[in-house]
Design a protein around this motif. Structure first.
Motif, mmCIF file in Angstrom:
data_model
loop_
_atom_site.group_PDB
_atom_site.id
_atom_site.type_symbol
_atom_site.label_atom_id
_atom_site.label_comp_id
_atom_site.label_asym_id
_atom_site.label_seq_id
_atom_site.Cartn_x
_atom_site.Cartn_y
_atom_site.Cartn_z
ATOM 1 N N VAL A 1 49.084 -46.116 0.771
ATOM 2 C CA VAL A 1 48.942 -44.888 1.555
ATOM 3 C C VAL A 1 50.085 -43.925 1.238
ATOM 4 O O VAL A 1 49.869 -42.721 1.032
ATOM 5 N N TYR A 2 51.294 -44.453 1.193
ATOM 6 C CA TYR A 2 52.439 -43.592 0.893
ATOM 7 C C TYR A 2 52.290 -42.937 -0.476
ATOM 8 O O TYR A 2 52.477 -41.724 -0.626
ATOM 9 N N ALA A 3 51.953 -43.724 -1.483
ATOM 10 C CA ALA A 3 51.843 -43.194 -2.836
ATOM 11 C C ALA A 3 50.769 -42.121 -2.911
ATOM 12 O O ALA A 3 50.947 -41.085 -3.575
ATOM 13 N N ARG A 4 49.666 -42.344 -2.250
ATOM 14 C CA ARG A 4 48.559 -41.405 -2.330
ATOM 15 C C ARG A 4 48.839 -40.107 -1.576
ATOM 16 O O ARG A 4 48.530 -39.013 -2.047
ATOM 17 N N HIS A 5 49.437 -40.198 -0.390
ATOM 18 C CA HIS A 5 49.540 -39.028 0.472
ATOM 19 C C HIS A 5 50.895 -38.326 0.457
ATOM 20 O O HIS A 5 50.946 -37.117 0.718
#
Length: 316
Positions: free
Chosen positions: A131-135
């Motif tokens: 989630v962190y990497a994507r957003h």
């Protein structure tokens, strides 16, 4: 906050049960992760609030609340996890705190706490990293590094826990995001498409009501069609426009009024369903924007939908 995460150490612990530090002295330093931009206390479920809201928070993935009893059931279903979980009571508290951080948007802390719990904390750690990497991660190289490590960690986890639906989902979802940022075409040439399908279908075999797996499959079908076209996508990779709609409609049935489901549906519509011309994307974004987010992940999807409404063309 500047943290160091020894992902390779996490893999070694998963494979061999070695008792190593999560952030050891010799672990290479990793750039500090960005903070959740919409307030660090808004979605923090303290005390018993996490348990009280768990069903709504995990309607998409059906993950059981991390109690000692539920961990024991997980160990029984996946005996290879047992050597790594000698203290279910203590581990349940660690995993609970990792999920608390995840829902609050403190993704770095969720990864740290998840890895500290060993393999039983692997799902929340991989989910938080993905989630962190994507957003939130802005540096392309750092993003791809995080996603590659998340994929590797999840791959180690499914070998230990082949009967854990969310281990398969975490692996499939990380692969989807890794493929997007690696380039879908390159990922397909490396055979990652079949791994995505295998992991997500396995998650659905173990948990038929897994809305998040349906979302990920809808995203996968849409991304492949967008990059290689309907004909090549269908003949070579078995993806279909109809499958995009089918998966997202099932997800909407399983998890109504979810900003996550609706925003991802809007994005997929924009890619392959001629959403800009028909107004489908606008309608879905409007629905997502009207939702009440219950955690940081849903808030991130809601903000994306608001941005699309504000920046998008004039829909009919």
């Amino acid at each position: 906050m500047h943290l160091t995460f020894d992902w390779q150490g996490a893999l070694r612990r998963a494979r061999h049960g070695a008792k190593e530090s999560v952030a050891g002295e010799h672990a290479p330093p990793r750039p500090a992760w960005k903070r959740f931009p919409y307030g660090d206390r808004v979605y923090r479920y303290g005390g018993t609030a996490l348990l009280s809201n768990w069903c709504r928070l995990h309607r998409a993935d059906r993950e059981p609340y991390p109690t000692a009893e539920n961990l024991v059931e997980l160990l029984r279903a996946n005996p290879a996890l047992e050597p790594h979980a000698a203290d279910p009571d203590g581990l349940a508290v660690q995993v609970e705190e990792a999920w608390r951080s995840f829902h609050a948007g403190d993704f770095a802390d969720a990864v740290d706490r998840g890895l500290a719990a060993g393999p039983v904390g692997g799902v929340v750690a991989v989910r938080a990293a993905t989630v962190y990497a994507r957003h939130l991660e802005e540096d392309p190289q750092q993003r791809i590094t995080i996603l590659r490590e998340a994929v590797d960690s999840a791959a180690a986890l499914v070998r230990l826990a082949p009967n854990w639906a969310n281990a398969w989902y975490a692996h499939g979802a990380a692969l989807v995001r890794y493929s997007q940022h690696l380039s879908v075409v390159k990922a397909l040439s490396q055979g990652l498409g079949s791994k995505v399908r295998e992991s997500l279908h396995r998650a659905l075999q173990l948990e038929s009501g897994h809305a998040a797996a349906h979302v990920a499959l809808g995203v996968y079908n849409a991304e492949v069609i967008d990059k290689v076209g309907v004909v090549v996508g269908g003949l070579t990779y078995g993806v279909r426009r109809e499958a995009v709609v089918d998966h997202f409609e099932v997800a909407r049935t399983l998890h109504a009024q979810s900003a996550l489901v609706l925003a991802e549906y809007a994005h997929a519509s924009l890619l392959v369903l001629d959403g800009a011309r028909t107004g489908r994307t606008h309608a879905l974004c409007a629905e997502a924007a009207a939702c009440q987010p219950v955690d940081a992940l849903e808030r991130l999807h809601l903000e994306w939908a608001l941005g699309e409404i504000e920046a998008g063309p004039d829909y009919p």
